[in-house]
Design a protein around this motif. Structure first.
Motif, PDB file in Angstrom:
ATOM      1  N   ASP A   1       2.299  -2.741  -6.025  1.00  0.00           N
ATOM      2  CA  ASP A   1       3.090  -3.920  -6.383  1.00  0.00           C
ATOM      3  C   ASP A   1       2.380  -4.692  -7.505  1.00  0.00           C
ATOM      4  O   ASP A   1       1.199  -5.016  -7.378  1.00  0.00           O
ATOM      5  N   PRO A   2       3.078  -4.982  -8.615  1.00  0.00           N
ATOM      6  CA  PRO A   2       2.413  -5.626  -9.755  1.00  0.00           C
ATOM      7  C   PRO A   2       1.855  -7.008  -9.433  1.00  0.00           C
ATOM      8  O   PRO A   2       0.872  -7.449 -10.043  1.00  0.00           O
ATOM      9  N   ARG A   3       2.445  -7.701  -8.474  1.00  0.00           N
ATOM     10  CA  ARG A   3       1.969  -9.039  -8.113  1.00  0.00           C
ATOM     11  C   ARG A   3       0.646  -8.966  -7.363  1.00  0.00           C
ATOM     12  O   ARG A   3      -0.293  -9.731  -7.640  1.00  0.00           O
ATOM     13  N   ASP A   4       0.550  -8.020  -6.427  1.00  0.00           N
ATOM     14  CA  ASP A   4      -0.710  -7.832  -5.705  1.00  0.00           C
ATOM     15  C   ASP A   4      -1.780  -7.270  -6.627  1.00  0.00           C
ATOM     16  O   ASP A   4      -2.963  -7.620  -6.520  1.00  0.00           O
TER      17      ASP A   4
ATOM     18  N   TYR B   1       0.648   2.729  -2.823  1.00  0.00           N
ATOM     19  CA  TYR B   1      -0.425   1.985  -2.156  1.00  0.00           C
ATOM     20  C   TYR B   1       0.069   1.403  -0.833  1.00  0.00           C
ATOM     21  O   TYR B   1      -0.605   1.504   0.197  1.00  0.00           O
ATOM     22  N   GLU B   2       1.245   0.812  -0.861  1.00  0.00           N
ATOM     23  CA  GLU B   2       1.779   0.161   0.332  1.00  0.00           C
ATOM     24  C   GLU B   2       2.101   1.163   1.433  1.00  0.00           C
ATOM     25  O   GLU B   2       1.952   0.876   2.623  1.00  0.00           O
ATOM     26  N   ARG B   3       2.550   2.341   1.060  1.00  0.00           N
ATOM     27  CA  ARG B   3       2.836   3.365   2.058  1.00  0.00           C
ATOM     28  C   ARG B   3       1.542   3.923   2.656  1.00  0.00           C
ATOM     29  O   ARG B   3       1.506   4.294   3.832  1.00  0.00           O
TER      30      ARG B   3
ATOM     31  N   ARG C   1       1.333  -7.397   0.016  1.00  0.00           N
ATOM     32  CA  ARG C   1       2.157  -8.604   0.021  1.00  0.00           C
ATOM     33  C   ARG C   1       1.333  -9.894   0.086  1.00  0.00           C
ATOM     34  O   ARG C   1       1.753 -10.885   0.676  1.00  0.00           O
ATOM     35  N   LYS C   2       0.164  -9.868  -0.526  1.00  0.00           N
ATOM     36  CA  LYS C   2      -0.615 -11.093  -0.650  1.00  0.00           C
ATOM     37  C   LYS C   2       0.104 -12.084  -1.553  1.00  0.00           C
ATOM     38  O   LYS C   2      -0.090 -13.289  -1.433  1.00  0.00           O
TER      39      LYS C   2
END
Length: 305
Positions: free
Chosen positions: A118-121, A182-184, A235-236
């Protein structure tokens, strides 16, 4: 077998490298290194870098001007023979974005794996990592804090993410590139591992898969590389970004985020990203043509992570 792993910095590269290395070792496949066979390696391995084995990792820069073997900011040398390099580098690692030289370099590797985050994390992680002792020594930041770094660099990091993954997504088939998320890996490690093994055309027993999951868990890796790893969470951005920053991410990276299945606003349910069933190439190309990639990469960002 030789493998090239692909990612921008702070997207889970070290994690993916450790997973791939564990897979090869469990299959008793030869793991060799180009850089470790160079005379300079004896000097390089004495340096205190971001993680213990960093000096021995085959970091590959792929550029229009040529291909380079690199170790952090302390060593960089042009590669004269890619066939020879790839025969020695069982597990190479690149942060390079797509360019005209990419296809000819990728053909020297049997398998290519790209990790997406995720680009935000990723932006939050980059901001914190910029102020680690390693980064302050090798890639010093002009900013005074992670918050100031994020304020100044956030938009550029978002557009970098779009350019990097957008181009590799467009060329996924011709490059035979496997996408991993990464999240998976955090939420459903065994499923992501099985998909990776299918792509690599390798098999492991259930107990071997469990051994790998335990070996590459955040707690295990944090213990071995405390200077490199930080939180190991997803999801930070929900709690740590302002509403304006969340809106900017949706504006700058929303098209590609939505394509991968990342929520554009605070998620109501726990969904995971995935590789899109259909890639709208014309719309993606249209989005990419408005990005000045030379400006995005005008600053040195060679950190491994």
């Amino acid at each position: 077998m030789n493998i090239l792993q692909v990612s921008p910095p702070k997207a889970g590269s070290f994690w993916l490298h450790t997973i791939l290395k564990n897979i090869l070792e469990h299959k008793n496949l030869s793991v060799t290194s180009y850089i470790q066979q160079q005379p300079v390696f004896e000097r390089l391995k004495q340096k205190r870098l971001s993680f213990k084995e960093q000096a021995g990792v085959d970091m590959l820069d792929i550029e229009e001007e040529g291909n380079f073997s690199r170790v952090s900011s302390i060593f960089r040398e042009k590669i004269s023979d890619m066939a020879q390099y790839s025969s020695r580098a069982t597990l190479a690692w690149t942060h390079s974005t797509y360019c005209s030289k990419t296809p000819e370099v990728f053909q020297h590797f049997q398998k290519k794996v790209i990790v997406v985050r995720d680009p935000r994390d990723r932006a939050l992680s980059a901001a914190r990592f910029a102020f680690t002792p390693y980064m302050q020594e090798h890639y010093p930041s002009p900013y005074s804090s992670p918050e100031e770094f994020l304020d100044a660099e956030y938009e550029r990091l978002l557009e970098q993410w779009v350019w990097f993954y957008g181009n590799y997504l467009l060329h996924q088939k011709e490059l035979d590139l496997h996408f991993i998320f990464y999240e998976r890996l955090l939420k459903d490690f065994q499923k992501e591992l099985n998909d990776l093994l299918d792509y690599l055309q390798l098999s492991l027993t259930a107990s071997e898969k469990t051994e790998i999951e335990e070996a590459v868990s955040f707690s295990s890796m944090k213990e071995k590389s405390p200077r490199h790893l930080q939180k190991g969470k997803r999801r930070k951005w929900v709690d740590q970004l302002s509403e304006d920053q969340k809106k900017l991410a949706a504006e700058k990276a929303g098209f590609l985020m939505d394509l991968f299945g990342y929520p554009l606003s605070q998620p109501q349910q726990d969904t995971l990203p995935c590789f899109p069933k259909n890639v709208p190439e014309a719309r993606l190309l249209e989005r990419l043509q408005y990005i000045n990639w030379r400006e995005l990469y005008s600053k040195p960002e060679k950190a491994s992570g």
